[in-house]
Design a protein around this motif. Sequence first.
Motif, PDB file in Angstrom:
ATOM      1  N   MET A  92       0.831  -1.123  -0.006  1.00 50.10           N
ATOM      2  CA  MET A  92       0.074  -0.122  -0.153  1.00 50.10           C
ATOM      3  C   MET A  92       0.966   1.159   0.168  1.00 50.10           C
ATOM      4  SD  MET A  92      -3.174  -0.702   2.676  1.00 50.10           S
ATOM      5  CE  MET A  92      -3.440  -2.488   3.225  1.00 50.10           C
ATOM      6  N   GLU A  93       2.013   1.468   0.735  1.00 50.73           N
ATOM      7  CA  GLU A  93       2.959   2.341   0.860  1.00 50.73           C
ATOM      8  C   GLU A  93       3.726   2.909  -0.216  1.00 50.73           C
ATOM      9  OE1 GLU A  93       4.162   5.658   2.797  1.00 50.73           O
ATOM     10  OE2 GLU A  93       2.828   4.331   3.835  1.00 50.73           O
ATOM     11  N   ARG A  94       3.787   1.784  -1.211  1.00 51.32           N
ATOM     12  CA  ARG A  94       4.457   1.816  -2.306  1.00 51.32           C
ATOM     13  C   ARG A  94       3.491   2.178  -3.596  1.00 51.32           C
ATOM     14  NH1 ARG A  94       9.961   0.266  -2.475  1.00 51.32           N
ATOM     15  NH2 ARG A  94       9.798   1.601  -4.366  1.00 51.32           N
ATOM     16  N   GLY A  95       2.285   2.329  -3.279  1.00 53.43           N
ATOM     17  CA  GLY A  95       1.345   2.714  -4.415  1.00 53.43           C
ATOM     18  C   GLY A  95       0.768   1.212  -5.063  1.00 53.43           C
ATOM     19  N   LEU A 311       7.328 -14.019  -0.395  1.00 53.41           N
ATOM     20  CA  LEU A 311       8.121 -14.078  -1.894  1.00 53.41           C
ATOM     21  C   LEU A 311       7.856 -13.152  -2.642  1.00 53.41           C
ATOM     22  CD1 LEU A 311       8.849 -17.968  -2.381  1.00 53.41           C
ATOM     23  CD2 LEU A 311      10.622 -16.372  -2.057  1.00 53.41           C
ATOM     24  N   LEU A 312       6.210 -13.204  -3.108  1.00 56.21           N
ATOM     25  CA  LEU A 312       5.503 -12.084  -3.973  1.00 56.21           C
ATOM     26  C   LEU A 312       6.008 -10.893  -3.595  1.00 56.21           C
ATOM     27  CD1 LEU A 312       3.736 -11.970  -6.550  1.00 56.21           C
ATOM     28  CD2 LEU A 312       1.915 -12.438  -5.040  1.00 56.21           C
ATOM     29  N   CYS A 313       5.592 -10.389  -2.515  1.00 53.29           N
ATOM     30  CA  CYS A 313       5.792  -8.994  -2.075  1.00 53.29           C
ATOM     31  C   CYS A 313       7.163  -8.682  -2.084  1.00 53.29           C
ATOM     32  CB  CYS A 313       5.101  -8.849  -0.564  1.00 53.29           C
ATOM     33  SG  CYS A 313       3.474  -9.181  -0.345  1.00 53.29           S
ATOM     34  N   TRP A 314       8.095  -9.346  -1.535  1.00 51.41           N
ATOM     35  CA  TRP A 314       9.660  -9.025  -1.560  1.00 51.41           C
ATOM     36  C   TRP A 314      10.068  -8.835  -3.051  1.00 51.41           C
ATOM     37  CZ3 TRP A 314      14.288  -9.727   1.881  1.00 51.41           C
ATOM     38  CH2 TRP A 314      13.814  -9.755   3.205  1.00 51.41           C
ATOM     39  N   ALA A 315       9.354  -9.679  -4.038  1.00 56.05           N
ATOM     40  CA  ALA A 315      10.133  -9.381  -5.480  1.00 56.05           C
ATOM     41  C   ALA A 315       9.378  -8.336  -6.139  1.00 56.05           C
ATOM     42  CB  ALA A 315       9.399 -10.669  -6.254  1.00 56.05           C
ATOM     43  N   VAL A 316       8.170  -7.732  -5.816  1.00 53.18           N
ATOM     44  CA  VAL A 316       7.723  -6.674  -6.164  1.00 53.18           C
ATOM     45  C   VAL A 316       8.312  -5.303  -5.529  1.00 53.18           C
ATOM     46  CG1 VAL A 316       5.395  -5.095  -6.247  1.00 53.18           C
ATOM     47  CG2 VAL A 316       5.324  -7.659  -6.411  1.00 53.18           C
ATOM     48  N   LEU A 317       8.704  -5.506  -4.334  1.00 49.92           N
ATOM     49  CA  LEU A 317       9.161  -4.304  -3.630  1.00 49.92           C
ATOM     50  C   LEU A 317      10.657  -4.087  -4.264  1.00 49.92           C
ATOM     51  CD1 LEU A 317       8.018  -4.805  -0.140  1.00 49.92           C
ATOM     52  CD2 LEU A 317       7.217  -3.242  -1.453  1.00 49.92           C
ATOM     53  N   GLU A 318      11.310  -5.282  -4.416  1.00 49.70           N
ATOM     54  CA  GLU A 318      12.580  -5.161  -4.901  1.00 49.70           C
ATOM     55  C   GLU A 318      12.556  -4.763  -6.315  1.00 49.70           C
ATOM     56  OE1 GLU A 318      16.952  -6.332  -4.876  1.00 49.70           O
ATOM     57  OE2 GLU A 318      15.368  -6.675  -3.443  1.00 49.70           O
ATOM     58  N   SER A 319      11.600  -5.100  -7.073  1.00 48.52           N
ATOM     59  CA  SER A 319      11.572  -4.484  -8.667  1.00 48.52           C
ATOM     60  C   SER A 319      11.264  -3.088  -8.468  1.00 48.52           C
ATOM     61  CB  SER A 319      10.506  -5.291  -9.348  1.00 48.52           C
ATOM     62  OG  SER A 319      10.767  -6.613  -9.475  1.00 48.52           O
ATOM     63  N   LEU A 320      10.436  -2.567  -7.452  1.00 47.19           N
ATOM     64  CA  LEU A 320      10.174  -1.131  -7.571  1.00 47.19           C
ATOM     65  C   LEU A 320      11.345  -0.353  -7.223  1.00 47.19           C
ATOM     66  CD1 LEU A 320       6.790  -1.311  -5.824  1.00 47.19           C
ATOM     67  CD2 LEU A 320       7.123  -0.278  -8.074  1.00 47.19           C
ATOM     68  N   ASP A 321      12.022  -0.949  -6.286  1.00 46.64           N
ATOM     69  CA  ASP A 321      13.378  -0.187  -5.815  1.00 46.64           C
ATOM     70  C   ASP A 321      14.354  -0.110  -7.030  1.00 46.64           C
ATOM     71  OD1 ASP A 321      12.590   0.039  -3.195  1.00 46.64           O
ATOM     72  OD2 ASP A 321      13.706  -1.540  -2.511  1.00 46.64           O
ATOM     73  N   ALA A 322      14.423  -1.146  -7.923  1.00 48.79           N
ATOM     74  CA  ALA A 322      15.167  -1.184  -9.157  1.00 48.79           C
ATOM     75  C   ALA A 322      14.828  -0.255  -9.941  1.00 48.79           C
ATOM     76  CB  ALA A 322      15.213  -2.457  -9.568  1.00 48.79           C
ATOM     77  N   ARG A 323      13.265  -0.073 -10.006  1.00 55.34           N
ATOM     78  CA  ARG A 323      12.866   0.654 -11.183  1.00 55.34           C
ATOM     79  C   ARG A 323      12.931   2.426 -10.858  1.00 55.34           C
ATOM     80  NH1 ARG A 323       6.509   0.240 -12.559  1.00 55.34           N
ATOM     81  NH2 ARG A 323       6.358   1.698 -10.558  1.00 55.34           N
TER      82      ARG A 323
END
Length: 323
Positions: A92-95, A311-323
Motif C-alpha cells: 500500500m505504501e508503495r502505491g 516471496l511475491l511481496c519481496w519481489a515486487v518491492l525489489e523491482s520497484l526499488d530497481a525501477r
Amino acid sequence: MTEYREADFSRLKTVPITQRPNKVDPSLLAHLPGRDKSFAAFWTSLPDILAAKDLRYVAAQLTQAAARRAVVTMLGGHVIKVGLGTLLLALMERGVITHLAMNGNAAIHDFELAAYGGTSEDVSAGLADGTFGMAEETGREMNTAINEGARAGDGMGEALALYLQRRGTLAAPRASVLLGAAERGIPVTVHAAVGAEIIHQHPSADGAALGATSHRDFKRLAAALPGLHDGGVVLNVGSAVVMPEVFVKALAVARNLNAGKPTGFTACDCDMQRHYRPRANVVERPTLAGGGGGGGRGIELTGHHEILIPLLCWAVLESLDAR
C-alpha cells in the motif's frame, strides 16, 4: 475362450529428437548460489518453469501496474492471522494496492490484532464448552462500529477503520490493514457472510446494519473494478468461497455499467490448495478470451501463505526499488 490381441510395436514410427519441440532447455534451469546471497540473486536463480515462472509473471504485472492501473487485493482471514498484514501495508505504501477487499473473518482478525494485540482462538476447545467466538469485547466493539456505520451511511470497512481511529488506545495499530488503508486513502471494503463470522452470534449484532454496510461495500468494490482495464491485477489471497463469489458478481456489475470493461487484466489466486470457486470465478471466467471474459491472464499460485506471499511481496518491492 477369450482371444487376446497385442499391438505390433515393430511397426511404430519414431522421430529424430532434433525434430521434437522441447519445453525445457539449459537456459531455464535453476542457478546455483554464488557469492551474491541477496534476495535479488535468489529470485533470478529460480528456474523459469511452471510455478516459478508464473510467480515471476505476477510480480512483474504488479510492478507494472503500480501507480498506473488498479490492483484489487482480496483477503481471507488466514492471511491476516499468519502475519502477512505488514507486507500488504508495504505494498500500500508503495502505491501498489489500490483497493483492499476482505471477508468478515479477515476483518475480525485485523481488528483484534489492532485493538487487543492478539487473535486466533482455539476453536476446538471453545466449541466443546460453547465459548467459541464469544469474546465479549470483539463482538461488542465491532458490532458497535458497524451499527454506527449503518446509521452514518458508511461501508463496513470504512466503519471499522473509523472506529479504530477514534478508539484511542490500540495494542498494535501498525499491524492493521484496516487502519493502514484508511490512513493512506485506499478504499477498504468488508464483505460479510451472515452467520459465518463470530461477531454475528453476539447480542449486539444487527442484521440490518450488517446487510446495509456490506451491501454498500459491494457497490464500492464494483465501482473500483473498471480501473483494472488493460493492465490491472486482481489478487485473491486465501479466500476459497466468499471473495470469489463476491468478485464475479461485482465484475458483472462493472462490465454492465462500463460497456464490457474491465478486460485485459491479470487475475491470480494464491492459496494453500486449489478450489473450484477461485479457479472458476477469479482465474478462468473473468479472463476467457472470446467467452465473455475479454482476455487477460489467469494464474493459480499454490502454497503456504506465510511462504508464498512474502516471496511475491519481496519481489515486487525489489523491482520497484530497481525501477
